[in-house]
Write a protein that holds these residues in place. Structure first.
Motif, short mmCIF file in Angstrom:
data_model
loop_
_atom_site.label_atom_id
_atom_site.label_comp_id
_atom_site.label_asym_id
_atom_site.label_seq_id
_atom_site.Cartn_x
_atom_site.Cartn_y
_atom_site.Cartn_z
N GLU A 48 0.83 -1.20 0.00
CA GLU A 48 0.00 0.00 0.00
C GLU A 48 0.87 1.26 0.00
O GLU A 48 1.94 1.28 0.59
N PRO A 49 0.40 2.32 -0.65
CA PRO A 49 1.14 3.60 -0.61
C PRO A 49 1.29 4.11 0.82
O PRO A 49 0.45 3.85 1.68
N ALA A 50 2.37 4.84 1.07
CA ALA A 50 2.63 5.36 2.42
C ALA A 50 1.49 6.23 2.91
O ALA A 50 1.21 6.28 4.12
N ALA A 51 0.78 6.91 1.99
CA ALA A 51 -0.32 7.79 2.39
C ALA A 51 -1.47 7.03 3.04
O ALA A 51 -2.30 7.63 3.73
N LEU A 52 -1.52 5.72 2.87
CA LEU A 52 -2.60 4.94 3.46
C LEU A 52 -2.30 4.46 4.87
O LEU A 52 -3.14 3.85 5.52
N ARG A 53 -1.09 4.72 5.36
CA ARG A 53 -0.72 4.18 6.66
C ARG A 53 -1.38 4.90 7.82
O ARG A 53 -1.38 4.43 8.95
N HIS A 54 -1.94 6.07 7.53
CA HIS A 54 -2.66 6.83 8.56
C HIS A 54 -3.98 7.32 7.97
O HIS A 54 -4.07 7.63 6.78
N CYS A 55 -5.00 7.39 8.81
CA CYS A 55 -6.31 7.83 8.35
C CYS A 55 -6.30 9.33 8.06
O CYS A 55 -5.74 10.13 8.83
N ASP A 56 -6.91 9.73 6.95
CA ASP A 56 -6.95 11.12 6.52
C ASP A 56 -8.21 11.79 7.09
O ASP A 56 -9.32 11.61 6.58
N TYR A 57 -8.03 12.56 8.18
CA TYR A 57 -9.18 13.21 8.83
C TYR A 57 -9.87 14.19 7.91
O TYR A 57 -11.08 14.43 8.03
N GLY A 58 -9.13 14.78 6.98
CA GLY A 58 -9.74 15.73 6.06
C GLY A 58 -10.74 15.07 5.12
O GLY A 58 -11.79 15.64 4.81
N GLU A 59 -10.45 13.85 4.70
CA GLU A 59 -11.32 13.12 3.79
C GLU A 59 -12.38 12.29 4.52
O GLU A 59 -13.51 12.19 4.07
N PHE A 60 -12.00 11.69 5.65
CA PHE A 60 -12.88 10.74 6.34
C PHE A 60 -12.94 11.04 7.84
O PHE A 60 -12.49 10.24 8.66
N PRO A 61 -13.50 12.18 8.24
CA PRO A 61 -13.48 12.56 9.66
C PRO A 61 -14.22 11.58 10.57
O PRO A 61 -13.73 11.26 11.66
N VAL A 62 -15.39 11.11 10.15
CA VAL A 62 -16.16 10.19 11.00
C VAL A 62 -15.44 8.85 11.10
O VAL A 62 -15.31 8.27 12.19
N THR A 63 -14.94 8.36 9.98
CA THR A 63 -14.23 7.08 9.97
C THR A 63 -12.97 7.14 10.83
O THR A 63 -12.70 6.22 11.62
N CYS A 64 -12.21 8.21 10.69
CA CYS A 64 -10.97 8.35 11.46
C CYS A 64 -11.25 8.46 12.95
O CYS A 64 -10.49 7.91 13.77
N ALA A 65 -12.32 9.15 13.30
CA ALA A 65 -12.68 9.25 14.71
C ALA A 65 -13.04 7.88 15.27
O ALA A 65 -12.71 7.55 16.42
N LEU A 66 -13.72 7.06 14.47
CA LEU A 66 -14.06 5.71 14.90
C LEU A 66 -12.78 4.90 15.13
O LEU A 66 -12.65 4.22 16.16
#
Length: 204
Positions: A48-66
């Protein structure tokens, strides 16, 4: 409801760029039809690309909070959507070779009357929208889907089983870990034959 709204909204908007998507059409993994994975988090790192190693709060705030609310020690290795396409898709039996990988799968969009059958170690479970199931991803599983026109969208979360840590496995004092093949698979029978042959040599 907020999580479902966010994920389906991003999907219908086409907000998953190419580097977040993995298409599955290979006959080795799909008997018929096609499906794809849309990655939100993919922390394994080897593909997976390095950008996928952490959740992107800007794109997926509810998902990342979960994800952030998960108990300490429940490390999320993957959080993704799967999209299974009509009219007929059969995903061949497969499993993850890594042990200690519980998976939560939830159907977040499925048409009424659709056949959505998940088989885990031969046990069939017909899933409908909002249905969820935990299972061990190292156990062989497959999926069959049937509907004239509408796709099935699910989310899945892979976590590291609490108590199973990389540093434990690498430690000098760690107990050896044996990965057994799937029961009654080709690898299983090959190992049975090897052990029987070894036993006959030892006896002679």
């Amino acid at each position: 409801p907020q999580l479902k709204t966010e994920l389906l909204g991003k999907f219908t908007e086409g907000s998953f760029p190419r580097w977040r998507r993995v298409e599955h059409k290979n006959p080795r993994s799909v008997e018929r039809g096609s499906w794809q994975e849309l990655y939100i988090v993919g922390a394994e790192g080897y593909r997976e690309p390095a950008a996928l190693r952490h959740c992107d709060y800007g794109e997926f705030p509810v998902t990342c909070a979960l994800i952030a609310s998960f108990p300490e020690g429940s490390e999320v290795m993957r959080f993704a959507l799967t999209v299974v396409y009509p009219p007929e898709t059969d995903i061949r039996a497969h499993h993850n070779g890594a042990q200690g990988r519980p998976r939560l799968q939830c159907v977040i969009s499925s048409a009424p009357g659709a056949l959505s059958s998940l088989k885990i170690r031969g046990e069939r479970r017909d899933m409908v929208e909002d249905d969820c199931v935990w299972f061990d991803e190292s156990v062989e599983h497959s999926l069959s889907y049937r509907h004239e026109s509408e796709m099935r969208v699910s989310l899945y979360i892979d976590i590291i089983q609490p108590g199973v840590r990389d540093q434990d496995l690498r430690s000098i004092d760690a107990e050896p870990v044996e990965v057994e093949p799937v029961p009654l698979s080709a690898g299983y029978w090959a190992e049975v034959l090897c052990r029987a042959r070894h036993a006959s040599f030892s006896a002679s």
